[in-house]
Motif scaffolding. Structure first.
Motif, PDB file in Angstrom:
ATOM      1  N   GLU A   1      38.740  29.116 -43.045  1.00 58.61           N
ATOM      2  CA  GLU A   1      37.913  27.742 -43.136  1.00 58.61           C
ATOM      3  C   GLU A   1      38.533  27.099 -44.003  1.00 58.61           C
ATOM      4  OE1 GLU A   1      33.542  27.622 -43.335  1.00 58.61           O
ATOM      5  OE2 GLU A   1      33.434  30.056 -42.929  1.00 58.61           O
ATOM      6  N   THR A   2      38.738  25.542 -43.797  1.00 56.43           N
ATOM      7  CA  THR A   2      39.007  24.705 -44.868  1.00 56.43           C
ATOM      8  C   THR A   2      37.804  23.903 -45.263  1.00 56.43           C
ATOM      9  OG1 THR A   2      39.576  23.296 -43.296  1.00 56.43           O
ATOM     10  CG2 THR A   2      41.335  24.658 -43.722  1.00 56.43           C
ATOM     11  N   LEU A   3      37.705  23.270 -46.416  1.00 48.96           N
ATOM     12  CA  LEU A   3      36.951  22.680 -46.893  1.00 48.96           C
ATOM     13  C   LEU A   3      37.017  21.266 -46.524  1.00 48.96           C
ATOM     14  CD1 LEU A   3      36.249  23.843 -50.813  1.00 48.96           C
ATOM     15  CD2 LEU A   3      34.783  24.336 -48.474  1.00 48.96           C
ATOM     16  N   THR A   4      36.202  20.339 -46.462  1.00 42.35           N
ATOM     17  CA  THR A   4      36.124  19.018 -46.037  1.00 42.35           C
ATOM     18  C   THR A   4      35.963  18.285 -47.038  1.00 42.35           C
ATOM     19  OG1 THR A   4      33.857  18.753 -45.380  1.00 42.35           O
ATOM     20  CG2 THR A   4      35.639  19.697 -43.611  1.00 42.35           C
ATOM     21  N   ILE A   5      36.378  16.846 -47.060  1.00 40.38           N
ATOM     22  CA  ILE A   5      35.978  15.965 -48.108  1.00 40.38           C
ATOM     23  C   ILE A   5      34.410  16.071 -48.204  1.00 40.38           C
ATOM     24  CG2 ILE A   5      35.642  13.919 -46.898  1.00 40.38           C
ATOM     25  CD1 ILE A   5      37.306  13.639 -49.904  1.00 40.38           C
ATOM     26  N   ASP A   6      33.629  16.271 -47.310  1.00 40.06           N
ATOM     27  CA  ASP A   6      32.197  16.148 -47.509  1.00 40.06           C
ATOM     28  C   ASP A   6      31.625  17.556 -48.215  1.00 40.06           C
ATOM     29  OD1 ASP A   6      32.175  13.791 -46.063  1.00 40.06           O
ATOM     30  OD2 ASP A   6      31.214  14.887 -44.511  1.00 40.06           O
ATOM     31  N   ASP A   7      32.529  18.662 -47.960  1.00 39.64           N
ATOM     32  CA  ASP A   7      32.109  19.806 -48.666  1.00 39.64           C
ATOM     33  C   ASP A   7      32.304  19.779 -50.303  1.00 39.64           C
ATOM     34  OD1 ASP A   7      31.342  21.140 -46.300  1.00 39.64           O
ATOM     35  OD2 ASP A   7      33.676  21.940 -45.977  1.00 39.64           O
ATOM     36  N   GLU A   8      33.550  18.840 -50.478  1.00 39.84           N
ATOM     37  CA  GLU A   8      33.893  18.596 -51.955  1.00 39.84           C
ATOM     38  C   GLU A   8      32.938  17.912 -52.604  1.00 39.84           C
ATOM     39  OE1 GLU A   8      37.226  15.878 -53.785  1.00 39.84           O
ATOM     40  OE2 GLU A   8      38.018  17.344 -52.634  1.00 39.84           O
ATOM     41  N   LEU A   9      32.472  16.715 -52.069  1.00 41.61           N
ATOM     42  CA  LEU A   9      31.629  15.822 -52.398  1.00 41.61           C
ATOM     43  C   LEU A   9      30.168  16.415 -52.779  1.00 41.61           C
ATOM     44  CD1 LEU A   9      30.757  12.285 -50.914  1.00 41.61           C
ATOM     45  CD2 LEU A   9      29.002  13.645 -51.753  1.00 41.61           C
ATOM     46  N   LEU A  10      29.904  17.023 -51.963  1.00 44.86           N
ATOM     47  CA  LEU A  10      28.339  17.928 -52.233  1.00 44.86           C
ATOM     48  C   LEU A  10      28.441  18.886 -53.145  1.00 44.86           C
ATOM     49  CD1 LEU A  10      27.025  18.102 -48.563  1.00 44.86           C
ATOM     50  CD2 LEU A  10      26.454  16.427 -50.104  1.00 44.86           C
ATOM     51  N   ALA A  11      29.639  19.667 -53.512  1.00 43.76           N
ATOM     52  CA  ALA A  11      29.839  20.593 -54.193  1.00 43.76           C
ATOM     53  C   ALA A  11      29.906  20.125 -55.638  1.00 43.76           C
ATOM     54  CB  ALA A  11      31.060  21.460 -54.024  1.00 43.76           C
ATOM     55  N   ARG A  12      30.517  19.015 -55.658  1.00 45.89           N
ATOM     56  CA  ARG A  12      30.702  18.448 -56.909  1.00 45.89           C
ATOM     57  C   ARG A  12      29.399  17.790 -57.590  1.00 45.89           C
ATOM     58  NH1 ARG A  12      35.971  14.918 -58.019  1.00 45.89           N
ATOM     59  NH2 ARG A  12      35.528  15.257 -60.090  1.00 45.89           N
ATOM     60  N   ALA A  13      28.679  17.165 -56.532  1.00 44.40           N
ATOM     61  CA  ALA A  13      27.572  16.510 -56.935  1.00 44.40           C
ATOM     62  C   ALA A  13      26.396  17.470 -57.498  1.00 44.40           C
ATOM     63  CB  ALA A  13      26.915  15.995 -55.801  1.00 44.40           C
ATOM     64  N   ARG A  14      26.543  18.593 -56.569  1.00 44.49           N
ATOM     65  CA  ARG A  14      25.338  19.652 -56.914  1.00 44.49           C
ATOM     66  C   ARG A  14      25.776  20.297 -58.570  1.00 44.49           C
ATOM     67  NH1 ARG A  14      25.935  21.726 -51.103  1.00 44.49           N
ATOM     68  NH2 ARG A  14      23.819  21.158 -50.224  1.00 44.49           N
TER      69      ARG A  14
END
Length: 186
Positions: A5-18
């Motif tokens: 599995e690869t992380l998407t930009i959306d995954d990165e955005l949400l992870a950093r925000a959380r």
């Protein structure tokens, strides 16, 4: 995450925000906050919606803003939306009033977020001694029918410019003509 599995930009955005949200000094019950990414928003970097029945705040963050801003600026957007979540959880309502301004100021969160997209339309006063202008992303009433409105500063007439093409108009018929002339470039 499973292998492959690869992380998407959306995954990165949400992870950093959380992760950032956990470090913000505000009494928000993060278990009652849901997070989403908007790929459609063109003007707002974030939004916070309140589901009164479930008592859950949904913070929606805009991918384009995340890609445009540096992290410090985007983190301020997260803090701004957390203030809305806090107001919803504490008071059942939220806005940009004094309570919001006070709490946002304590968290170094802006009252309004800076724009990350170029405006589609620029409204400019025609008076030679007035430098008022306004930017619009959508074809609002003042964009479509400028002859029905006046300058926000001095009350004079104004013109509207389609920013990408440079084409201008001063009336509803001028708007229609510009739109027809530009066709697919509109």
């Amino acid at each position: 995450m499973t292998d492959g599995e690869t992380l998407t930009i959306d995954d990165e955005l949400l992870a950093r925000a959380r992760i950032h949200a956990r470090d913000v000094d505000i009494a928000v019950d993060l278990a009652r906050v849901e997070w989403e990414v908007s790929t459609r928003a063109r003007r707002r970097a974030g939004a916070c919606r309140w589901d009164r029945e479930r008592e859950v705040a949904t913070i929606v963050l805009t991918r384009r803003a995340y890609e445009t801003y540096d992290w410090e600026t985007f983190a301020a957007v997260v803090r701004h939306e957390l203030v809305h979540a806090w107001e919803f959880q504490q008071f059942g309502e939220s806005g940009h009033g004094q309570r919001f301004r006070t709490r946002a100021g304590e968290l170094d969160a802006p009252r309004h977020c800076e724009t990350f997209a170029e405006p589609r339309y620029v409204i400019r006063c025609l008076a030679s001694d007035c430098d008022w202008e306004a930017h619009r992303h959508r074809a609002s009433g003042p964009v479509k029918a400028p002859d029905n409105y006046c300058c926000g500063e001095c009350g004079s007439d104004y013109e509207v410019e389609h920013a990408e093409s440079g084409r201008t108009w001063r009336s509803a018929s001028g708007y229609g003509g510009a739109k027809a002339a530009l066709e697919e470039e509109w």
